[in-house]
Design a protein around this motif. Structure first.
Motif, PDB file in Angstrom:
ATOM      1  N   ILE A 267       0.838  -1.205   0.000  1.00  0.00           N
ATOM      2  CA  ILE A 267       0.000   0.000   0.000  1.00  0.00           C
ATOM      3  C   ILE A 267       0.871   1.252   0.000  1.00  0.00           C
ATOM      4  CG2 ILE A 267      -1.619   1.343   1.401  1.00  0.00           C
ATOM      5  CD1 ILE A 267      -2.844  -1.342   2.291  1.00  0.00           C
ATOM      6  N   SER A 268       1.903   1.260   0.827  1.00  0.00           N
ATOM      7  CA  SER A 268       2.808   2.420   0.880  1.00  0.00           C
ATOM      8  C   SER A 268       3.505   2.627  -0.456  1.00  0.00           C
ATOM      9  CB  SER A 268       3.835   2.225   1.997  1.00  0.00           C
ATOM     10  OG  SER A 268       3.210   2.217   3.267  1.00  0.00           O
ATOM     11  N   ALA A 269       3.934   1.537  -1.078  1.00  0.00           N
ATOM     12  CA  ALA A 269       4.597   1.645  -2.384  1.00  0.00           C
ATOM     13  C   ALA A 269       3.639   2.214  -3.421  1.00  0.00           C
ATOM     14  CB  ALA A 269       5.117   0.276  -2.811  1.00  0.00           C
ATOM     15  N   ALA A 270       2.379   1.764  -3.385  1.00  0.00           N
ATOM     16  CA  ALA A 270       1.393   2.274  -4.336  1.00  0.00           C
ATOM     17  C   ALA A 270       1.151   3.768  -4.122  1.00  0.00           C
ATOM     18  CB  ALA A 270       0.090   1.492  -4.190  1.00  0.00           C
ATOM     19  N   PHE A 271       1.080   4.193  -2.854  1.00  0.00           N
ATOM     20  CA  PHE A 271       0.874   5.608  -2.572  1.00  0.00           C
ATOM     21  C   PHE A 271       2.066   6.451  -3.029  1.00  0.00           C
ATOM     22  CE2 PHE A 271      -2.696   4.809   0.493  1.00  0.00           C
ATOM     23  CZ  PHE A 271      -3.553   5.759  -0.025  1.00  0.00           C
ATOM     24  N   ARG A 272       3.267   5.932  -2.874  1.00  0.00           N
ATOM     25  CA  ARG A 272       4.442   6.685  -3.323  1.00  0.00           C
ATOM     26  C   ARG A 272       4.401   6.894  -4.832  1.00  0.00           C
ATOM     27  NH1 ARG A 272       7.004   3.519   0.685  1.00  0.00           N
ATOM     28  NH2 ARG A 272       7.705   1.974  -0.858  1.00  0.00           N
ATOM     29  N   THR A 273       3.927   5.886  -5.546  1.00  0.00           N
ATOM     30  CA  THR A 273       3.796   6.027  -6.991  1.00  0.00           C
ATOM     31  C   THR A 273       2.701   7.029  -7.346  1.00  0.00           C
ATOM     32  OG1 THR A 273       4.541   3.748  -7.353  1.00  0.00           O
ATOM     33  CG2 THR A 273       3.305   4.790  -9.141  1.00  0.00           C
ATOM     34  N   LEU A 274       1.560   6.916  -6.690  1.00  0.00           N
ATOM     35  CA  LEU A 274       0.448   7.830  -6.966  1.00  0.00           C
ATOM     36  C   LEU A 274       0.779   9.264  -6.608  1.00  0.00           C
ATOM     37  CD1 LEU A 274      -2.523   5.646  -5.671  1.00  0.00           C
ATOM     38  CD2 LEU A 274      -1.982   6.170  -8.057  1.00  0.00           C
ATOM     39  N   GLU A 275       1.625   9.461  -5.612  1.00  0.00           N
ATOM     40  CA  GLU A 275       2.032  10.818  -5.236  1.00  0.00           C
ATOM     41  C   GLU A 275       2.603  11.570  -6.434  1.00  0.00           C
ATOM     42  OE1 GLU A 275       2.948  14.171  -2.774  1.00  0.00           O
ATOM     43  OE2 GLU A 275       1.679  12.435  -2.367  1.00  0.00           O
ATOM     44  N   HIS A 276       3.289  10.856  -7.300  1.00  0.00           N
ATOM     45  CA  HIS A 276       3.952  11.498  -8.446  1.00  0.00           C
ATOM     46  C   HIS A 276       3.151  11.393  -9.736  1.00  0.00           C
ATOM     47  CE1 HIS A 276       7.539  12.078  -6.040  1.00  0.00           C
ATOM     48  NE2 HIS A 276       7.485  10.815  -5.680  1.00  0.00           N
ATOM     49  N   THR A 277       2.344  10.327  -9.853  1.00  0.00           N
ATOM     50  CA  THR A 277       1.672  10.077 -11.132  1.00  0.00           C
ATOM     51  C   THR A 277       0.187  10.412 -11.140  1.00  0.00           C
ATOM     52  OG1 THR A 277       1.223   7.763 -10.531  1.00  0.00           O
ATOM     53  CG2 THR A 277       3.311   8.235 -11.664  1.00  0.00           C
ATOM     54  N   ALA A 278      -0.504  10.224 -10.012  1.00  0.00           N
ATOM     55  CA  ALA A 278      -1.956  10.437  -9.977  1.00  0.00           C
ATOM     56  C   ALA A 278      -2.402  10.837  -8.570  1.00  0.00           C
ATOM     57  CB  ALA A 278      -2.687   9.169 -10.427  1.00  0.00           C
ATOM     58  N   PRO A 279      -2.019  12.045  -8.126  1.00  0.00           N
ATOM     59  CA  PRO A 279      -2.361  12.441  -6.746  1.00  0.00           C
ATOM     60  C   PRO A 279      -3.861  12.544  -6.496  1.00  0.00           C
ATOM     61  CG  PRO A 279      -1.469  14.294  -7.982  1.00  0.00           C
ATOM     62  CD  PRO A 279      -1.243  13.074  -8.818  1.00  0.00           C
ATOM     63  N   GLY A 280      -4.651  12.815  -7.540  1.00  0.00           N
ATOM     64  CA  GLY A 280      -6.094  12.861  -7.365  1.00  0.00           C
ATOM     65  C   GLY A 280      -6.661  11.507  -6.973  1.00  0.00           C
ATOM     66  N   LEU A 281      -6.214  10.466  -7.674  1.00  0.00           N
ATOM     67  CA  LEU A 281      -6.620   9.106  -7.335  1.00  0.00           C
ATOM     68  C   LEU A 281      -6.122   8.740  -5.937  1.00  0.00           C
ATOM     69  CD1 LEU A 281      -7.812   6.350  -8.058  1.00  0.00           C
ATOM     70  CD2 LEU A 281      -5.648   5.793  -9.204  1.00  0.00           C
ATOM     71  N   GLY A 282      -4.882   9.136  -5.643  1.00  0.00           N
ATOM     72  CA  GLY A 282      -4.336   8.881  -4.316  1.00  0.00           C
ATOM     73  C   GLY A 282      -5.142   9.560  -3.228  1.00  0.00           C
ATOM     74  N   GLY A 283      -5.612  10.794  -3.488  1.00  0.00           N
ATOM     75  CA  GLY A 283      -6.423  11.511  -2.518  1.00  0.00           C
ATOM     76  C   GLY A 283      -7.743  10.816  -2.238  1.00  0.00           C
ATOM     77  N   ARG A 284      -8.368  10.270  -3.288  1.00  0.00           N
ATOM     78  CA  ARG A 284      -9.623   9.537  -3.085  1.00  0.00           C
ATOM     79  C   ARG A 284      -9.398   8.279  -2.254  1.00  0.00           C
ATOM     80  NH1 ARG A 284     -10.343  11.200  -8.444  1.00  0.00           N
ATOM     81  NH2 ARG A 284      -9.685   9.197  -9.318  1.00  0.00           N
ATOM     82  N   TRP A 285      -8.325   7.573  -2.550  1.00  0.00           N
ATOM     83  CA  TRP A 285      -8.013   6.351  -1.796  1.00  0.00           C
ATOM     84  C   TRP A 285      -7.692   6.691  -0.340  1.00  0.00           C
ATOM     85  CZ3 TRP A 285      -3.165   2.799  -2.887  1.00  0.00           C
ATOM     86  CH2 TRP A 285      -3.299   1.615  -2.144  1.00  0.00           C
ATOM     87  N   ALA A 286      -6.885   7.747  -0.141  1.00  0.00           N
ATOM     88  CA  ALA A 286      -6.497   8.146   1.208  1.00  0.00           C
ATOM     89  C   ALA A 286      -7.723   8.569   2.029  1.00  0.00           C
ATOM     90  CB  ALA A 286      -5.476   9.280   1.153  1.00  0.00           C
ATOM     91  N   GLU A 287      -8.645   9.289   1.395  1.00  0.00           N
ATOM     92  CA  GLU A 287      -9.857   9.714   2.100  1.00  0.00           C
ATOM     93  C   GLU A 287     -10.678   8.507   2.535  1.00  0.00           C
ATOM     94  OE1 GLU A 287     -14.278  10.715   1.951  1.00  0.00           O
ATOM     95  OE2 GLU A 287     -13.096   9.553   0.505  1.00  0.00           O
ATOM     96  N   ARG A 288     -10.731   7.492   1.688  1.00  0.00           N
ATOM     97  CA  ARG A 288     -11.476   6.289   2.059  1.00  0.00           C
ATOM     98  C   ARG A 288     -10.808   5.591   3.249  1.00  0.00           C
ATOM     99  NH1 ARG A 288     -15.594   3.619   0.392  1.00  0.00           N
ATOM    100  NH2 ARG A 288     -15.806   1.394   0.829  1.00  0.00           N
TER     101      ARG A 288
END
Length: 300
Positions: free
Chosen positions: A7-28
């Motif tokens: 999960i942490s690795a996926a978030f690190r990738t999303l931080e740079h490539t798709a922060p909007g998607l990461g924000g939705r996942w983080a909010e959930r």
């Protein structure tokens, strides 16, 4: 199920490539209730009567102990009513009626508007408002962690009336904890800012609204006398949160303990005795001076 490392690795990738998607996942994840387990449960010896409430279409389950002036017990995030079970017998013995209910998606209670396995601080506050409407004003409220913030919200909204408050390990302000959450899960500011925006959209208000120290000034009636108890080794909420609340609350006193942590403090005999003594004391407690904010209780 994905591991925490994945999960942490996926978030690190999303931080740079798709922060909007990461924000939705983080909010959930933010609103997902962790498994409370039964490790911190304390079973009272006093017989309890079943209590059920309907809130936002969901069934909330609790218990009613004893007879007399009412004391509400409000657990924290990922908690359950049995975590505050150590307070029941002493309060019943002192002549109080004690009511403890599991919040939405916690313990034995069903989900609320946030959905299965999820909840919000506002749903905690709504529970206290529903109890106040169904049972009446509280002589006192004993709350833990985020339950303290929810109690403050219900008081500020004038949906709860209480003569005294005991806050154990409270969270004073959500905003710093969004940064701690980001650090733990493994994402940066691009996702965090989007997560915060989505959280605020879900609760329909700015996170500054939940700042407990400022709530004392925003209440229309004088805030009830408040006892704060916080452990120096608490790894979930900071002892400085209680210090900030004590500095802003007009009639408050603070006790700092050592060696109990965030959950074990709820069953520490010294803590229970002090809380019950505060609740049963007729006269208002003195406001401690800045030089002497309270006293210490250590785990044996």
């Amino acid at each position: 199920m994905a591991t925490f490392a994945a999960i942490s690795a996926a978030f690190r990738t999303l931080e740079h490539t798709a922060p909007g998607l990461g924000g939705r996942w983080a909010e959930r994840l933010w609103f997902t209730v962790p498994d409370s387990g039964a490790r911190a449960d304390v079973t009272p010896t006093a017989p309890g009567r079943p209590l059920e409430l309907r809130l936002q279409g969901g069934l909330l389950v609790g218990q009613h102990f004893g007879e007399g002036p009412v004391v509400y017990l409000m657990h924290g995030w990922g908690g359950r009513r049995a975590h505050l079970g150590a307070f029941v017998d002493p309060l019943v013995a002192a002549g109080f009626s004690v009511i403890a209910v599991d919040a939405t998606s916690h313990g034995d209670s069903g989900p609320g508007e946030a959905g299965p396995g999820r909840s919000t601080i506002l749903e905690f506050a709504d529970l206290l408002a529903a109890l106040s409407a169904a049972v009446g004003p509280a002589h006192a409220v004993v709350a833990h962690s985020i339950g303290c913030m929810a109690t403050s919200v219900a008081l500020q909204r004038e949906e709860l009336s209480a003569g005294r408050l005991v806050f154990i390990g409270p969270m004073a302000d959500i905003r710093p904890y969004t940064r701690e959450f980001a650090r733990r899960v493994g994402f940066g500011e691009r996702i965090r800012t989007r997560m915060v925006r989505r959280i605020e959209q879900r609760v329909s208000m700015d996170l500054a609204y939940f700042d407990v120290p400022s709530m004392a000034d925003r209440m229309s009636a004088p805030p009830p006398p408040l006892l704060l108890i916080h452990d120096r080794q608490d790894k979930e909420t900071r002892p400085s949160d209680s210090e900030d609340i004590a500095a802003a609350w007009p009639d408050s006193q603070l006790t700092l303990t050592s060696g109990f942590g965030h959950r074990r403090i709820l069953s520490a005999p010294e803590v229970v005795r002090e809380a019950v003594s505060f609740i049963t004391t007729p006269a208002p407690s003195p406001i401690p001076s800045p030089a002497a904010p309270g006293h210490d209780v250590s785990a044996r």
